[in-house]
Design a protein around this motif. Structure first.
Motif, PDB file in Angstrom:
ATOM      1  N   ARG A 153     -54.772  42.864 -37.183  1.00 38.07           N
ATOM      2  CA  ARG A 153     -53.434  43.484 -37.124  1.00 38.07           C
ATOM      3  C   ARG A 153     -53.516  44.987 -36.875  1.00 38.07           C
ATOM      4  O   ARG A 153     -52.674  45.551 -36.183  1.00 38.07           O
ATOM      5  CB  ARG A 153     -52.693  43.221 -38.444  1.00 38.07           C
ATOM      6  CG  ARG A 153     -52.320  41.768 -38.675  1.00 38.07           C
ATOM      7  CD  ARG A 153     -51.462  41.632 -39.920  1.00 38.07           C
ATOM      8  NE  ARG A 153     -52.165  42.035 -41.129  1.00 38.07           N
ATOM      9  CZ  ARG A 153     -52.898  41.225 -41.886  1.00 38.07           C
ATOM     10  NH1 ARG A 153     -53.044  39.957 -41.529  1.00 38.07           N
ATOM     11  NH2 ARG A 153     -53.489  41.663 -42.974  1.00 38.07           N
ATOM     12  N   VAL A 174     -53.822  44.947 -32.055  1.00 40.73           N
ATOM     13  CA  VAL A 174     -52.411  44.853 -31.686  1.00 40.73           C
ATOM     14  C   VAL A 174     -52.003  46.219 -31.138  1.00 40.73           C
ATOM     15  O   VAL A 174     -52.111  47.228 -31.834  1.00 40.73           O
ATOM     16  CB  VAL A 174     -51.532  44.468 -32.892  1.00 40.73           C
ATOM     17  CG1 VAL A 174     -50.060  44.468 -32.502  1.00 40.73           C
ATOM     18  CG2 VAL A 174     -51.933  43.106 -33.445  1.00 40.73           C
ATOM     19  N   PRO A 175     -51.541  46.319 -29.893  1.00 39.21           N
ATOM     20  CA  PRO A 175     -51.369  45.224 -28.918  1.00 39.21           C
ATOM     21  C   PRO A 175     -52.698  44.677 -28.428  1.00 39.21           C
ATOM     22  O   PRO A 175     -53.756  45.236 -28.729  1.00 39.21           O
ATOM     23  CB  PRO A 175     -50.594  45.904 -27.786  1.00 39.21           C
ATOM     24  CG  PRO A 175     -51.028  47.337 -27.866  1.00 39.21           C
ATOM     25  CD  PRO A 175     -51.189  47.642 -29.333  1.00 39.21           C
TER      26      PRO A 175
END
Length: 544
Positions: free
Chosen positions: A257, A261-262
């Motif tokens: 996370r 991300v992205p």
């Protein structure tokens, strides 16, 4: 009556009793309550807690309870959107089991079981991990854009249980080579080895699950443990063992996370791993929960306590025997890699690693390739086909190896200009052979030197591989000795010697005049060379 109101009522009753000395009956009549409540207020200023009656759901039998518990335990591995709600549990009991029970009774029991299971797993007990004692290992999946293609990748994670320091390495597959390479990379990054490693029942490490925690281990994993000196602790199979390495399970999700991300977009797996290294370094500044020190500070304190790395790095590559096909390729894990054409139809040894593979002919390495990310691909090196292309020059324009060399940048615009000029002057066949003669120079000279030689030949409007070689070596000599003094001419009657022989790929050797007087030095005290002794030896031979 709410508790606050009851406390205030008790205060008024006790005040009236204290100031006016009213009877219990009078106090009850004044405040409009029962005499029992007056007696309770006079006995204690703290109202008694309201007693909730304990009701036993008699309609929910022991068989139904066991059934409901089984459904909820099975839900822990079911898709989140397809798990039992309390209402669905009640519906199944009524429809499938014919139970006569209220929905509220089922809801109460479902809530009780879920509290016991802790939602997604068993309730855990806080643990204390001494420094350098233990680490946890696992693989996590993620996706990344590599060269414009969305690829599914696997992330090897090793996390020290004490400091929380983790190492993340991305691989194209979850194979034994990736598993072992992850261990070696993590230990080298951490600068040492923990005493024990917790891990799942991963196939790269074990062959079979035996009774309890006993495992039939893979021989190569035993070798890895022996070389680096750590013990393995296998968690319970399935969902029952997930909580036994919760640190690395949570670390995979947190890192994904925070840093993936992205979805990352890179040109190669090596570039992606460089990003992961930078992310690990950035995470050294974070704090886990309310700890006083950062992850980096804790890891620095833990690092001296880790066991030392072995003196030699363990070679974790797998050894395979492959037959070269008629296109001078070996097929390894459904991907094709080129080898020199002289090995066609022969068996070779392949050392397969997590990131690259080496092809050996006997003990000699004849080809090295970056391991492919996809199945069914071809990784071809133009140099491997030059001998056959010299006999079949017409095959070069459409060769797959040429297209890949252009894409990789090893076949440059300079090569193309030289080829175009050679074909215009000599024809397609002879011109292509002239180019191949230049390409063969890459085996003994650096690419930059060959490029300089091609440029010099084109500037002189010449098509000559020997000229390219001479100019390439001159370029090398100029680069390696930019400040060398000019060579002193050899005077007549003196002898000149060389400091070193000419070596392929290193340019021309420098020449030094040995007998010329050096600045600041006197005359050479050694006697001049003479053949007197040799003449005497000849005379002695003739007398006999």
């Amino acid at each position: 009556m709410k508790r606050r109101q009851k406390v205030e009522l008790f205060e008024r009753i006790r005040r009236d009793s204290r100031l006016e000395e009213l009877s219990i009956r009078a106090l009850a009549r004044r405040h409009g309550v029962h005499r029992r409540l007056v007696r309770e207020a006079l006995a204690s200023a703290v109202p008694a807690e309201r007693k909730t009656p304990e009701r036993t759901p008699t309609a929910l039998t022991a068989r139904h309870r066991a059934m409901v518990r089984g459904w909820l335990v099975a839900d822990r591995v079911a898709p989140p959107k397809q798990r039992h709600t309390a209402r669905r549990v009640w519906q199944r009991l009524v429809d499938e089991q014919g139970a006569v029970v209220a929905e509220s009774t089922v809801r109460a029991y479902v809530a009780e079981v879920r509290r016991e299971l802790g939602g997604t797993g068993l309730v855990t007990v806080p643990q204390t991990h001494p420094p350098a004692e233990e680490a946890e290992v696992d693989f996590g999946e993620f996706k990344a854009w590599i060269a414009g293609v969305l690829v599914k990748l696997w992330m090897f994670v090793l996390r020290l249980s004490h400091s929380g320091k983790a190492v993340h390495v991305a691989y194209a597959n979850e194979t034994q080579e990736s598993f072992f390479d992850g261990f070696v990379t993590a230990f080298e990054t951490l600068g040492g080895v923990p005493g024990r490693v917790r891990l799942d029942n991963l196939r790269p490490a074990m062959v079979r699950v035996l009774l309890g925690r006993a495992r039939l281990e893979n021989t190569r994993f035993v070798l890895l443990r022996s070389a680096y000196g750590f013990d393995a602790f296998y968690c319970q199979p399935g969902i029952d063992g997930a909580h036994e390495k919760g640190g690395v399970e949570g670390e995979i999700g947190r890192f994904r996370r925070r840093h993936l991300v992205p979805v990352p977009a890179v040109e190669s797996l090596a570039e992606l791993n460089a990003r992961l290294v930078a992310a690990d370094e950035a995470d050294d500044a974070r704090r886990i929960a309310a700890r006083a020190e950062t992850v980096g500070q804790a890891a620095a304190r833990e690092r001296p306590l880790l066991a030392a790395l072995p003196a030699e790095r363990l070679d974790i590559s797998a050894t395979l025997s492959c037959r070269v096909d008629p296109k001078a390729r070996v097929c390894v894990r459904q991907s094709y890699y080129s080898v020199p054409v002289r090995l066609a139809a022969r068996k070779v040894t392949v050392r397969l690693g997590a990131r690259e593979l080496r092809v050996l002919d006997g003990a000699r390495v004849v080809a090295v390739h970056v391991r492919s990310l996809h199945k069914g691909t071809e990784d071809l090196v133009l140099d491997h086909y030059l001998e056959v292309l010299a006999r079949k020059p017409g095959a070069l324009p459409g060769a797959t190896a040429l297209d890949q060399a252009r894409a990789a940048g090893s076949f440059t615009a300079g090569h193309q200009r030289y080829w175009d000029l050679a074909r215009r002057r000599l024809g397609d066949g002879a011109g292509t052979r002239a180019l191949i003669a230049v390409l063969l120079l890459h085996r003994s000279l650096p690419a930059a030197a060959v490029a300089a030689g091609i440029s010099a030949a084109l500037d002189g409007d010449r098509i000559d591989a020997e000229l390219v070689a001479v100019e390439a070596r001159r370029h090398l000599e100029h680069i390696r000795e930019p400040s060398s003094p000019p060579t002193t001419p050899t005077p007549a009657g003196t002898t000149a010697g060389t400091t070193a022989g000419t070596t392929a790929g290193q340019g021309l050797a420098s020449v030094e005049v040995l007998d010329a007087p050096r600045a600041g030095c006197g005359a050479d005290p050694r006697p001049a060379p003479s053949l007197t002794g040799y003449d005497e030896l000849l005379a002695a031979g003739g007398a006999r």
